[in-house]
Design an enzyme around this catalytic site. Sequence first.
Site, mmCIF file in Angstrom:
data_model
loop_
_atom_site.group_PDB
_atom_site.id
_atom_site.type_symbol
_atom_site.label_atom_id
_atom_site.label_comp_id
_atom_site.label_asym_id
_atom_site.label_seq_id
_atom_site.Cartn_x
_atom_site.Cartn_y
_atom_site.Cartn_z
ATOM 1 N N GLU A 1 0.843 -1.207 0.000
ATOM 2 C CA GLU A 1 0.000 0.000 0.000
ATOM 3 C C GLU A 1 0.876 1.255 0.000
ATOM 4 O O GLU A 1 0.567 2.244 -0.677
ATOM 5 C CB GLU A 1 -0.929 -0.001 1.228
ATOM 6 N N ASN B 1 -2.586 -5.159 9.251
ATOM 7 C CA ASN B 1 -3.627 -4.922 10.263
ATOM 8 C C ASN B 1 -3.707 -6.073 11.267
ATOM 9 O O ASN B 1 -4.044 -5.869 12.426
ATOM 10 C CB ASN B 1 -4.964 -4.588 9.597
HETATM 11 FE FE1 SF4 Z 1 -9.908 -1.209 2.518
HETATM 12 FE FE2 SF4 Z 1 -9.928 -3.320 4.086
HETATM 13 FE FE3 SF4 Z 1 -7.621 -2.110 3.530
HETATM 14 FE FE4 SF4 Z 1 -9.430 -0.978 5.123
HETATM 15 S S1 SF4 Z 1 -8.292 -2.872 5.532
HETATM 16 S S2 SF4 Z 1 -8.332 0.026 3.470
HETATM 17 S S3 SF4 Z 1 -11.368 -1.574 4.156
HETATM 18 S S4 SF4 Z 1 -8.939 -3.189 2.096
#
Ligand code: SF4
Length: 324
Positions: A141, A239
């Site tokens: 990203e 995450n």
């Molecule tokens: Fe999009 Fe999921 Fe990434 Fe959040 S975690 S930016 S909702 S792909």
Amino acid sequence: MSNAGRDEDREARRALRIRLAAPRGFCAGVERAVRSVEEALAMFGAPVFVRHEIVHNAHVVNRLRSMGAVFVDELGDVVAGRPVILSAHGAPPSVYDEARARSLMTIDATCPLVSKVHNEVRRHVAQGRQVLVIGHQGHPEIVGTMGQAPISRISLITSIADAERISPPPGAIAYATQTTLSLDETAAIIEVLKRRFPAIIGPHRSDICYATQNRQEAVKKIAPGADLVLVVGSAHSSNSRRLVETATLAGAKKAMLVEDPEQFDLRAIIGAAVIGITAGASAPEELVEILLTRIADTTPVSIETIDHVEEDVVFKQPLMLAAG
Ligand code: SF4
């Protein structure tokens, strides 16, 4: 109390208490990306090429591979005439340029919340600002976001120390962040930037996406006093790793990633009376179910779902698939 009632009562007290975080697992961006690959396979047949892992989860990637998806690192590996899907993490403009130059049939599954950050960066540059991006070096990203500005106009901040050290050229400054960071750690970095550059401009709403925020807040509810928090998710998933950190900071005695629930060593839960379970935004619910079933097969459990908030976010499919 009858004998049967007494037995049930004893059983309930002996049971391992499991706190399940809600929300957990797949976010709307990942749902959309995975569905895009499935729909492209249905529409165009195999093979469908996918640039990078569509999401950071081996289980999902392997399932799509078995259906005919071919994962490649770069567009140079895409066979002409076949569709290629860009992952939810987003890509720098050079990738779109290359796709156009080769006339590739491109299906863009970049999460709209990542595109929002790209747009912000481009707007800051157009308005003459220097951009500081808070994120993790090398994460796909971040590669996509950093690519939105000329190299002389954008810098990466990976830590509080970076924020203390950075010396951008004189002029207006703005910041943006990766969508999957730790809320608390990012807040500390932003505080340093605001102290050093009081006029710095930030996003109207945090770039850290709703799914990251909700999963971190939910894990904070299951972690206090837990002997162990298990986060179903990949070591590549930013995450998911943040959920492990957040659980520990919120009071879990221990927290760990469970990459493959089928292979999870159940000895890890020996001695635990209370465990919390959650899953990163790239982990499907079936993996949580496998983990729960394996634990429940070895010991009596009582399961309580702790709700933080209900999510109802759904993103529209990429244009090319929606039109089909
Ligand atoms: Fe999009 Fe999921 Fe990434 Fe959040 S975690 S930016 S909702 S792909």
